[in-house]
Scaffold this active site. Sequence first.
Site, PDB file in Angstrom:
ATOM      1  N   HIS A   1       2.154   1.882  -3.257  1.00  0.00           N
ATOM      2  CA  HIS A   1       1.248   2.926  -3.733  1.00  0.00           C
ATOM      3  C   HIS A   1       1.846   4.318  -3.627  1.00  0.00           C
ATOM      4  O   HIS A   1       1.147   5.305  -3.825  1.00  0.00           O
ATOM      5  CB  HIS A   1      -0.073   2.875  -2.963  1.00  0.00           C
ATOM      6  CG  HIS A   1      -0.872   1.635  -3.232  1.00  0.00           C
ATOM      7  ND1 HIS A   1      -2.139   1.451  -2.723  1.00  0.00           N
ATOM      8  CD2 HIS A   1      -0.587   0.517  -3.944  1.00  0.00           C
ATOM      9  CE1 HIS A   1      -2.598   0.267  -3.110  1.00  0.00           C
ATOM     10  NE2 HIS A   1      -1.671  -0.309  -3.843  1.00  0.00           N
TER      11      HIS A   1
ATOM     12  N   ASP B   1       0.869  -1.172   0.000  1.00  0.00           N
ATOM     13  CA  ASP B   1       0.000   0.000   0.000  1.00  0.00           C
ATOM     14  C   ASP B   1       0.908   1.224   0.000  1.00  0.00           C
ATOM     15  O   ASP B   1       1.988   1.192  -0.573  1.00  0.00           O
ATOM     16  CB  ASP B   1      -0.951  -0.020   1.199  1.00  0.00           C
ATOM     17  CG  ASP B   1      -2.236   0.750   0.930  1.00  0.00           C
ATOM     18  OD1 ASP B   1      -2.182   1.992   0.989  1.00  0.00           O
ATOM     19  OD2 ASP B   1      -3.270   0.131   0.639  1.00  0.00           O
TER      20      ASP B   1
END
Length: 403
Positions: free
Chosen positions: A248, A225
Amino acid sequence: MAKGGVRVLGLCFLSLLHLAAAGSVYDVLRYDAEGDGRTDDTSAFLRAWDDVCADRDNPTLLIPSGATFLIKKLIFQGNCNSRVTVRIDGNIVAPEWFWTDEYVSLMAFHNVNSLTVDGDGEIDGKGKIWWDCFSRKEQKCANRPNIMSFAFCNDLTLRGIALRDSPSKHLTFFASARISMSGLRISAPGDSPNTDGMLIAQCKHVVLSNSAIGLTWLLVAGAGDDCVAVGTNTTNVTVTNVRCGPGHGFSIGSLGGDSSPATVKRVHFLNSTLTNTTVGVRIKTWMSGGTGQVRNVLFKHINFTSVRKPIQIDQYYCPARNCQNKTSSLTIENVQFAHLHGSSSDELATELLCSRYYPCRGIVMRDVHLQWNGVAPAKSACFNVLTSKSYGRVLPSLKCVAG
């Protein structure tokens, strides 16, 4: 006495002063920790902590090298009587079974001020069984634990430790001030779900930087993430010399979930690299409401390599695609993207999607050059940006439309 002898005695005296200043060392092995990687050493760690926290003379809790310690749901509780150092030279592992059904951390610090956590050891969250269970949407792993968390811890220093394969987030910081981090190594597979490198929320005066001697960078070497996420009610954050990928990227948000208030001010991401991430630098707010503001943000001297979307502002964030389109009064102002270079793996390299009712203001692009890995030039999308300026070469160029 010869000068050489005086010098040796002087050095010995300084060494003794240094050891005295460091205070007592509390080795968890002296508290009956096994260190075999199979026996639960949680209670031994807590017994050692009780003595450390009661010590008034700058004590050190030592997790020694050459051993592997199995722990679970370990909470180090303050307030303590002195500055405390936790030295992690050995390895720490989580159980390889579902050891909790609560949203907790493998190792948590609560109300511990003037704390230093350092060392050459590694903490392994053994997250794979949790990721597989979460992907199957099984109820028993709805609340996945983090590896390490800090709450209400002021004057905090983290140096050198390694964290890997967290069931959920690797590091979380909540309601703390004056945090300094350097030389960290955080890793997890890129497809591990929601395994953020670190989340910083309701904190102020935070610095993530390279080590003082300049040999190692703060390293988020792949997470499933956000590598670094800045959450609600956080001010004065500087992130510099960070290497991120996969994952991310660097995020502010998401903010405003459940129509909650959120404020983020004075956040700087500097001198960093992102490789093979889904997003590079972004600000995301929920489309379903929220109040507050994001203000005075700087992304500067950042290089991208095959990042799907290097630059993004998304005020329509709704990952499950089931949000009501409510009017949000969460505003974004004074955001600068400066000296950002590299390549995107998606043709749409820059995306600024601002609120129709509260457009973005004060967006500045300065020397931005993004090239799509495909054959055509990269493209941009820009909606509801009320005021924006460009300086120097900006590719792809922006043609913003105010609502």
